[in-house]
Design an enzyme around this catalytic site. Structure first.
Site, PDB file in Angstrom:
ATOM      1  N   ASP A 479       0.834  -1.197   0.000  1.00 41.99           N
ATOM      2  CA  ASP A 479       0.000   0.000   0.000  1.00 41.99           C
ATOM      3  C   ASP A 479       0.877   1.259   0.000  1.00 41.99           C
ATOM      4  O   ASP A 479       2.091   1.202   0.274  1.00 41.99           O
ATOM      5  CB  ASP A 479      -0.879  -0.045   1.261  1.00 41.99           C
ATOM      6  N   ASP A 549     -10.614   2.092  -3.503  1.00 47.30           N
ATOM      7  CA  ASP A 549     -11.227   1.801  -2.205  1.00 47.30           C
ATOM      8  C   ASP A 549     -12.742   1.830  -2.287  1.00 47.30           C
ATOM      9  O   ASP A 549     -13.421   1.485  -1.324  1.00 47.30           O
ATOM     10  CB  ASP A 549     -10.770   2.831  -1.159  1.00 47.30           C
TER      11      ASP A 549
HETATM   12  C1  DGJ Z   1      -5.796   1.916   1.938  1.00 45.61           C
HETATM   13  C2  DGJ Z   1      -6.139   0.714   1.097  1.00 45.61           C
HETATM   14  O1  DGJ Z   1      -6.594   1.116  -0.149  1.00 45.61           O
HETATM   15  C3  DGJ Z   1      -7.158  -0.131   1.826  1.00 45.61           C
HETATM   16  O2  DGJ Z   1      -7.537  -1.214   1.042  1.00 45.61           O
HETATM   17  C4  DGJ Z   1      -6.570  -0.594   3.124  1.00 45.61           C
HETATM   18  O3  DGJ Z   1      -5.501  -1.456   2.887  1.00 45.61           O
HETATM   19  C5  DGJ Z   1      -6.123   0.599   3.953  1.00 45.61           C
HETATM   20  N1  DGJ Z   1      -5.274   1.482   3.193  1.00 45.61           N
HETATM   21  C6  DGJ Z   1      -5.406   0.153   5.195  1.00 45.61           C
HETATM   22  O4  DGJ Z   1      -4.852   1.177   5.881  1.00 45.61           O
END
Ligand code: DGJ
Length: 746
Positions: A479, A549
């Protein structure tokens, strides 16, 4: 496929069976562009394409000679300040402050295959006869800086790769201020410009506009390719649609600050520039040193946008993605994030894993929250060597327990960032990107490590290698949750600060390269607060990426649709999440959520332990179907049929390589009263084949000809269309969806 050079006219003809790309060394020694488009044989010389005109107010190349004006010709590698007033592909700032340069022809070579680009992701060949590369060497006489333009023609794809390798063969240092990967002058402006823009939660939405005089561009200035713009654009003729007409697609294989710009001049010539964003870029090139630009890939299609996209899908899937996972079906996973966020415990995770395993799910991914003191997003980020106390037996024991449930185990990391409240920050505050004596702008309570520093890369490589060696970890979700501010690298002198953004990306690529080499069977998925760094650069290292997301099925249709213009389905990370949806509060059925997520790499992101037995049963059926059909969903030929940006219905389909199997995804936003009849014309089938149609809508269980399905269409009208339907016979409702599976019977 071939690269021909005609000595007398000094003309290069790069071609394969799809396209021709023609350039010429002009009378002043600079390379001029003549043509890029559908393949032409030609009768020897294309000199007639060098149109010249003596125009009032022109600035001529020589005194008393009105035959050449640099503002009036199409260039291959334009510099600014010598009579061409458009934006340049190259600017070399010299020690005396001058920025004038002129790159003239020196020599050329043609090699089979494709050279590797040092330290950068790029398309590749597996066999020498798959491609040919032209190395066109140019040099600026005054500075001694040379530029090798690299053009690769692929035998099997209507694609051309282009990058530039600079070398300072002079005696003094220079600073590259524009170092574009590709510049292309097209002879007219009769194009629609298609860009893929958005923000967090709505990445890569298709936006279109007609090219107009002046400059239009997409760019990033954030250090990552970003949620806002994607390093990919399309130029299509106004009458081009999904099935017919000309289109060019341009993708930059790069994850940092980019620029893709079209400048239409007074005579309708369109100059396209693609490369590292010159904004806040300056690279000091010492004598003897080399600078390699990222690679741009151009795709030509004379048969519509679907065909252009399929070329990108094919070449990126098989000649950009590498390694163990390239052609392997991807595991169905359950991710802990939307189910638990930071409220994890071994017991909860194992309960989730057990339930998932009973549904046939193949991998548990432990998302954020497993390390250091990470009980919320204010703390702990960076402490990859410490396991959080809610997992008292540690990661290795957890992974073993998950494996005993016949599942693989994956884990989340965000190695580039850290919280102020972390052991790493306390120990290595000096590694954080910040400008001396200035404040730092936080984002999600995070700061950024300077990946341009070798010791930072070495540290991250060591700590992550230890993690991967310490437990049975089969998957990494990498991430990245913020952009770069207050950019300054403590290890660079003042006259090199303009290198910091690019050095960061080179460090990122190096870290990925070292980790993927050492752990070739680990599946890497990239992520950046959803799709904030979903680009071709990262595909080279991680074969799949989390698209967004936003897990609402209906909104995600737009994200998947926009993303499909360039990126293959095998790279789409999609999950089924809870309803009502966490981002929009929209309620959708479990089947609609799965029917959307199915087109890509598939998983769930919800607390399965809270579901009713009927829902779990439905999930079992979904997982089974996904496993049976994932070769198609992830690797089939993809066709867009109906756009979510244009109407109430979205439709797309995938077809197997032998065209004997296909799956159509049909999605409706709002139900309609007394609706018109509907049918969708399918694509990519064999006209003479009879296909059995199975699915939940009309025409289910019929056997229809490929010709009927493509030329007449698949009827999708609801039984409720006439408005007089008894309620018990009505189908669907809002946010309805169907999958139709076609299997050839002959
Ligand atoms: C952002 C990501 O896009 C999410 O899927 C998740 O992993 C969160 N960060 C976790 O902090």
């Amino acid at each position: 496929m071939g690269i021909q050079f005609d000595e007398s006219s000094r003309m290069f003809h790069l071609s394969n069976r799809f396209y021709s790309y023609i350039l010429k060394i002009m009378e002043n020694g600079q390379p001029g562009h003549l043509y890029f488009g559908k393949h032409v044989k030609g009768n020897g010389s294309f000199d007639y394409l060098s149109e010249r005109a003596e125009r009032s107010m022109s600035h001529y190349y020589r005194e008393n000679d009105y035959s050449l004006t640099l503002e009036g010709v199409m260039h291959e590698f334009p510099a600014y300040g010598n009579g061409d007033f458009r934006h340049p592909a190259v600017t070399v700032r010299q020690q005396n402050g001058s920025t004038i340069s002129e790159f003239e022809y020196v020599s050329y070579t043609v090699t089979s295959g494709k050279p590797k680009l040092e330290g950068l992701p790029a398309t590749y060949c597996e066999k020498e006869d798959e491609a040919e590369t032209l190395h066109l060497k140019l040099k600026d006489r005054v500075t001694g800086v040379s530029a090798e333009l690299l053009y690769t023609v692929f035998r099997d794809y209507p694609a051309l790769a282009r990058s530039v390798r600079f070398m300072n063969e002079g005696k003094e240092p220079v600073w590259l201020e524009d170092a574009m990967s590709f510049s292309l002058d097209l002879p007219d402006q009769d194009y629609e410009w298609m860009q893929f823009s958005g923000a967090w939660g709505r990445e890569r939405f298709l936006k279109e506009r007609r090219l107009a005089k002046g400059i239009q561009s997409v760019e990033s200035t954030r250090g990552n390719s970003s949620h806002y713009q994607n390093p990919f654009i399309v130029l299509r003729r106004p009458d081009t649609n999904e099935q017919t007409g000309e289109a060019f697609g341009f993708s930059l294989i790069y994850s940092g600050n980019f620029l893709i710009q079209a400048e239409v001049d007074a005579w309708d010539v369109t100059r396209l520039l693609i490369g590292i964003n010159p904004f806040h870029f300056s690279w000091k090139l010492e004598p003897g040193k080399i600078f390699q630009t990222p690679e741009a890939v151009a795709v030509y299609s004379d048969s519509g946008l679907n065909s252009m996209s399929q070329t990108f899908h094919n070449i990126f899937r098989s000649r950009l993605v590498r390694g163990y996972w390239r052609e392997r079906p991807r595991p169905v996973l359950i991710n802990s994030w939307e189910a638990m966020e930071f409220n994890i415990s071994e017991e909860k995770l194992l309960r989730l894993a057990k339930c998932a395993s009973e549904c046939g799910i193949e991998m548990l991914v432990l998302d954020d929250g497993w390390f250091g003191k990470r009980s919320n997003d204010h703390q702990g980020l960076g402490d990859w060597d410490a396991v959080r106390d809610c997992l008292p037996d540690g990661i290795a024991a957890l992974a073993d327990k998950v494996e005993r449930l016949h599942m693989k185990f994956g884990i989340w990391i965000e190695p580039e960032m850290l919280n102020r409240d972390s052991e790493l920050f306390r120990k290595h505050e000096d590694w954080v990107i910040r400008t001396p004596e200035r404040r730092m702008s936080p984002c999600r309570n995070e700061f950024v490590l300077d990946l341009g520093r070798c010791e930072v890369i070495d540290y991250l490589y060591d700590v992550l290698s230890k993690l991967l060696c310490s437990a049975k970890i089969s998957y990494i979700k990498w991430d990245m949750n913020r952009s770069i501010t207050e950019l300054y690298s403590a290890v660079l002198p003042g006259d090199r600060q303009g290198e910091a953004f690019h050095r960061y990306i080179l460090g990122l690529y190096q870290l990925y390269e070292r980790l993927t080499n050492r752990f070739p069977e680990v599946l890497f998925e990239s992520c950046a607060s959803g799709g904030g760094r979903f680009d071709a650069g990262l595909l080279y290292y991680s074969p799949q990426g989390w698209l967004s997301d936003d897990t609402d099925a209906m909104e995600r249709l737009k994200i998947q649709y926009g993303t499909s213009f360039c990126y293959p389905l095998s790279s789409f990370g999609n999950h089924v999440s809870m309803s009502p949806n966490r981002q929009l509060l929209r309620k959708t059925s479990l089947s609609t959520r799965a029917n959307v997520a199915a087109f890509g790499t598939f998983g769930y992101e919800m607390d399965l332990t809270e579901l009713a037995p009927e829902e779990l049963n439905e999930i079992k059926i979904q997982v089974k179907a996904m496993k049976e059909k994932r070769d198609l969903f992830q690797f089939g030929t993809f066709f867009r049929l109906m756009s979510p940006f244009e109407g109430n219905i979205t439709a797309w389909m995938v077809v197997s390589p032998d065209r004997k199997r296909a799956i159509i995804g049909w999605y409706r936003f709002m139900n309609e009263v007394n609706a018109p009849f509907h049918r969708i014309r399918l694509m990519g089938l064999i006209p003479d084949c009879r296909y059995r149609v199975e699915g939940s809508g009309p025409q289910n269980e019929l056997v229809l000809g490929g010709d009927e399905l493509m030329y007449i269409g698949l009827i999708t009208t609801d039984s409720s269309a006439n408005g007089g339907c008894p309620p018990e016979e009505m189908q669907g409702g809002d946010f309805d969806s169907r999958l139709y599976c076609l299997t050839a019977e002959n």
